[in-house]
Write an enzyme that holds these catalytic residues in place. Structure first.
Site, PDB file in Angstrom:
ATOM      1  N   GLU A  84       0.907  -1.364   0.059  1.00 12.89           N
ATOM      2  CA  GLU A  84      -0.101  -0.127   0.045  1.00 12.89           C
ATOM      3  C   GLU A  84       0.577   1.190   0.157  1.00 12.89           C
ATOM      4  OE1 GLU A  84      -3.758  -1.725   2.879  1.00 12.89           O
ATOM      5  OE2 GLU A  84      -1.881   0.256   3.406  1.00 12.89           O
ATOM      6  N   CYS A  97       2.916   8.611   1.272  1.00 12.16           N
ATOM      7  CA  CYS A  97       3.600   7.620   2.507  1.00 12.16           C
ATOM      8  C   CYS A  97       3.332   6.144   1.882  1.00 12.16           C
ATOM      9  CB  CYS A  97       2.249   7.120   3.303  1.00 12.16           C
ATOM     10  SG  CYS A  97       2.022   5.593   4.838  1.00 12.16           S
ATOM     11  N   CYS A 104       4.735  -7.244   8.136  1.00  8.31           N
ATOM     12  CA  CYS A 104       5.546  -7.418   8.841  1.00  8.31           C
ATOM     13  C   CYS A 104       5.855  -8.120  10.365  1.00  8.31           C
ATOM     14  CB  CYS A 104       5.310  -5.611   9.989  1.00  8.31           C
ATOM     15  SG  CYS A 104       6.115  -5.001  11.481  1.00  8.31           S
ATOM     16  N   CYS A 108       2.022  -5.648  16.244  1.00  4.93           N
ATOM     17  CA  CYS A 108       2.158  -4.916  16.774  1.00  4.93           C
ATOM     18  C   CYS A 108       0.392  -5.316  17.620  1.00  4.93           C
ATOM     19  CB  CYS A 108       1.869  -3.488  16.747  1.00  4.93           C
ATOM     20  SG  CYS A 108       3.754  -3.164  16.678  1.00  4.93           S
ATOM     21  N   CYS A 111      -2.432  -3.284  14.781  1.00  4.09           N
ATOM     22  CA  CYS A 111      -2.251  -3.096  13.600  1.00  4.09           C
ATOM     23  C   CYS A 111      -2.602  -3.820  12.658  1.00  4.09           C
ATOM     24  CB  CYS A 111      -0.441  -2.073  13.343  1.00  4.09           C
ATOM     25  SG  CYS A 111       0.256  -2.292  11.826  1.00  4.09           S
ATOM     26  N   GLY A 159       5.168  -2.888   7.238  1.00  6.03           N
ATOM     27  CA  GLY A 159       5.962  -2.752   7.664  1.00  6.03           C
ATOM     28  C   GLY A 159       7.018  -1.960   8.912  1.00  6.03           C
ATOM     29  N   SER A 212       7.624   4.918  16.775  1.00 10.08           N
ATOM     30  CA  SER A 212       5.997   4.806  17.748  1.00 10.08           C
ATOM     31  C   SER A 212       6.644   4.125  18.928  1.00 10.08           C
ATOM     32  CB  SER A 212       5.729   3.978  16.909  1.00 10.08           C
ATOM     33  OG  SER A 212       5.367   4.147  15.470  1.00 10.08           O
ATOM     34  N   ASN A 288      -7.413   3.667  14.729  1.00  8.94           N
ATOM     35  CA  ASN A 288      -8.361   3.448  13.306  1.00  8.94           C
ATOM     36  C   ASN A 288      -8.566   2.149  13.193  1.00  8.94           C
ATOM     37  OD1 ASN A 288      -9.583   3.895  10.968  1.00  8.94           O
ATOM     38  ND2 ASN A 288      -8.267   5.065   9.600  1.00  8.94           N
ATOM     39  N   CYS A 331      -2.427   1.758   8.263  1.00  6.95           N
ATOM     40  CA  CYS A 331      -1.541   0.922   7.442  1.00  6.95           C
ATOM     41  C   CYS A 331      -2.358  -0.417   7.443  1.00  6.95           C
ATOM     42  CB  CYS A 331      -0.697   0.737   8.405  1.00  6.95           C
ATOM     43  SG  CYS A 331       0.343  -0.492   9.213  1.00  6.95           S
TER      44      CYS A 331
HETATM   45  N1  SAH Z   1       6.298  -0.344  11.557  1.00  5.24           N
HETATM   46  C1  SAH Z   1       7.152   1.541  11.691  1.00  5.24           C
HETATM   47  C2  SAH Z   1       6.468   2.331  10.293  1.00  5.24           C
HETATM   48  C3  SAH Z   1       4.677   1.590  10.114  1.00  5.24           C
HETATM   49  S1  SAH Z   1       3.912   1.861  10.502  1.00  5.24           S
HETATM   50  C4  SAH Z   1       6.377   1.380  12.629  1.00  5.24           C
HETATM   51  O1  SAH Z   1       5.746   1.224  14.052  1.00  5.24           O
HETATM   52  O2  SAH Z   1       6.349   3.154  13.269  1.00  5.24           O
HETATM   53  C5  SAH Z   1       3.204   3.489  10.976  1.00  5.24           C
HETATM   54  C6  SAH Z   1       2.559   4.225  12.268  1.00  5.24           C
HETATM   55  O3  SAH Z   1       0.980   3.690  12.207  1.00  5.24           O
HETATM   56  C7  SAH Z   1       3.334   3.656  13.358  1.00  5.24           C
HETATM   57  O4  SAH Z   1       3.205   4.819  14.030  1.00  5.24           O
HETATM   58  C8  SAH Z   1       2.127   2.907  13.897  1.00  5.24           C
HETATM   59  O5  SAH Z   1       1.632   2.596  15.302  1.00  5.24           O
HETATM   60  C9  SAH Z   1       0.828   3.357  13.545  1.00  5.24           C
HETATM   61  N2  SAH Z   1      -0.545   3.084  13.004  1.00  5.24           N
HETATM   62  C10 SAH Z   1      -0.597   1.154  12.956  1.00  5.24           C
HETATM   63  N3  SAH Z   1      -2.201   0.912  12.804  1.00  5.24           N
HETATM   64  C11 SAH Z   1      -2.731   1.907  13.410  1.00  5.24           C
HETATM   65  C12 SAH Z   1      -3.621   1.907  13.346  1.00  5.24           C
HETATM   66  N4  SAH Z   1      -4.856   0.921  13.033  1.00  5.24           N
HETATM   67  N5  SAH Z   1      -4.755   3.504  14.069  1.00  5.24           N
HETATM   68  C13 SAH Z   1      -3.430   4.255  13.871  1.00  5.24           C
HETATM   69  N6  SAH Z   1      -2.752   4.233  13.489  1.00  5.24           N
HETATM   70  C14 SAH Z   1      -1.706   3.260  13.260  1.00  5.24           C
HETATM   71 FE1  SF4 Z   2       4.305  -3.546  12.036  1.00  3.05          FE
HETATM   72 FE2  SF4 Z   2       4.736  -0.914  12.429  1.00  3.05          FE
HETATM   73 FE3  SF4 Z   2       2.482  -2.025  12.171  1.00  3.05          FE
HETATM   74 FE4  SF4 Z   2       4.036  -2.397  14.278  1.00  3.05          FE
HETATM   75  S1  SF4 Z   2       3.080  -0.573  13.898  1.00  3.05           S
HETATM   76  S2  SF4 Z   2       2.585  -4.019  13.212  1.00  3.05           S
HETATM   77  S3  SF4 Z   2       6.120  -2.479  13.524  1.00  3.05           S
HETATM   78  S4  SF4 Z   2       3.865  -1.386  11.063  1.00  3.05           S
END
Ligand code: SAH
Ligand code: SF4
Length: 341
Positions: A84, A97, A104, A108, A111, A159, A212, A288, A331
């Site tokens: 994406e 972005c 990944c 988390c 996510c 990722g 993060s 989200n 993401c």
């Molecule tokens: N892996 C890296 C970069 C990709 S995620 C990282 O974790 O920083 C990018 C951002 O999107 C991160 O800050 C993550 O916490 C946020 N993110 C992931 N899923 C989300 C969701 N469902 N709602 C809001 N932010 C989210």
């Molecule tokens: Fe990976 Fe970033 Fe999503 Fe955590 S928030 S699972 S590090 S993409």
């Protein structure tokens, strides 16, 4: 094409004159086009070979939101993997972005990408080709009242970029060297992958680093961000502080706000203290929701309260807008939808 480094492009077409390398660099990086057919000064045979053997991905799905100021693409790589990228227009910048991996491994809980698991790294070409795709798209269909080229890049798609270090760095080398993107306008976002953060300190560019965080309480953070067990928060903060001290670039702390998980006064006070200590900026984003978790964002009132506490405690805070909320822009979400449609 992008999988081959720019310097070696000529080797793909050994029967062609040497100046073809410069022409290819121009078409791939300086003035990208949506189709190899548009590479007008190349012979037809070459254009055919490029589109048949060397095109990095095809557009699988496009969604538009925010009155055309946000575009979200699902791009299908040659091996069938889907990644994406999200393009966002603002009056003074056009931000893309991008993804750095298919899936990944960090897991988390909130996510969509993390819930999906890890598939593979993207190569440097697949990372940088997302920028080229966006520039090619913009040259034909610019976003309303926004710059007509990508001015800013954030590694906040699918990722963990610092777990795919060499490819991330090589993609940045090409963005800054060939695509006119300033390192100061590139943000690498990490979950706190400490070895990568340490290496990034030694790179030549003044990149922005986003960390993060999501919780300052170790046991709570480990629940949301399992990699915290391997790279504990103290080491993450120490690396972020060294980044700021060495580069003079303000680090940002990302905080996805989840109702009942990390939205307490205690968390706000702890976060503000950490941010002050390392001169960081705090970016709060409301969760989200994703289909595989029951977590929800706090109410607007509660979000305001959290921000108020942070500010009272002396933190610099921005509430990040949730661009493209209605198109699953967080993401990994579009891919989830695509793979279950
Ligand atoms: N892996 C890296 C970069 C990709 S995620 C990282 O974790 O920083 C990018 C951002 O999107 C991160 O800050 C993550 O916490 C946020 N993110 C992931 N899923 C989300 C969701 N469902 N709602 C809001 N932010 C989210
Ligand atoms: Fe990976 Fe970033 Fe999503 Fe955590 S928030 S699972 S590090 S993409």
């Amino acid at each position: 094409m992008y999988t081959t480094s720019p310097e070696a492009l000529g080797d793909l077409f050994i029967d062609e004159p040497r100046y073809r390398t410069d022409q290819l660099v121009e078409w791939l990086y300086t003035h990208p086009v949506l189709s190899a057919d548009d590479m007008l000064n190349l012979p037809k045979s070459m254009r055919k070979q490029i589109s048949e053997d060397h095109w990095p991905f095809v557009l699988d799905m496009e969604q538009s939101a925010d009155n055309g100021l946000t575009k979200k693409w699902l791009l299908r790589c040659t091996d069938g993997s889907a990644i994406e990228a999200v393009l966002m227009g603002y009056p003074t910048r056009t931000t893309l972005c991008i993804s750095s991996q298919v899936g990944c491994a960090m897991g988390c809980t909130f996510c969509a990408t993390g819930q999906f698991g890890f598939d593979r790294h993207l190569d440097a070409g697949e990372i940088v080709a997302q920028v080229a795709y966006a520039n090619a798209y913009l040259s034909e269909s610019p976003l309303p009242r926004s710059p007509e080229r990508v001015t800013n890049v954030v590694f906040m798609g699918m990722g963990e970029p610092l777990a795919n270090y060499d490819n991330t760095i090589e993609s940045i080398r090409r963005m800054t060297g060939l695509m006119g993107i300033s390192a100061r306008s590139i943000t690498v976002s990490t979950v706190g992958f400490v070895p990568g953060m340490r290496k990034l300190i030694d790179e030549p560019w003044p990149l922005n680093l986003a960390v993060s965080l999501h919780s300052t309480i170790p046991s709570e953070r480990s629940k949301l961000v399992p990699i915290n067990d391997r790279y504990p928060i103290d080491d993450v903060i120490a690396a972020a502080k060294d980044y700021y001290d060495t580069k003079g670039r303000r680090v940002s702390l990302e905080w996805t706000l989840i109702a009942g998980e990390n939205d307490s006064d205690e968390e706000a006070i702890g976060l503000a203290k950490l941010a002050r200590k390392i001169h960081a900026h705090v970016n709060v984003i409301a969760l989200n929701p994703t289909p595989m978790s029951s977590d929800l964002p706090p109410s607007n009132d509660h979000i305001r309260r959290f921000l108020g506490t942070l500010r009272r405690e002396g933190a610099n805070v921005t509430l990040r807008d949730t661009r493209g909320k209605d198109i699953d822009a967080a993401c990994g979400q579009l891919r989830l939808r695509a793979d279950t449609r």
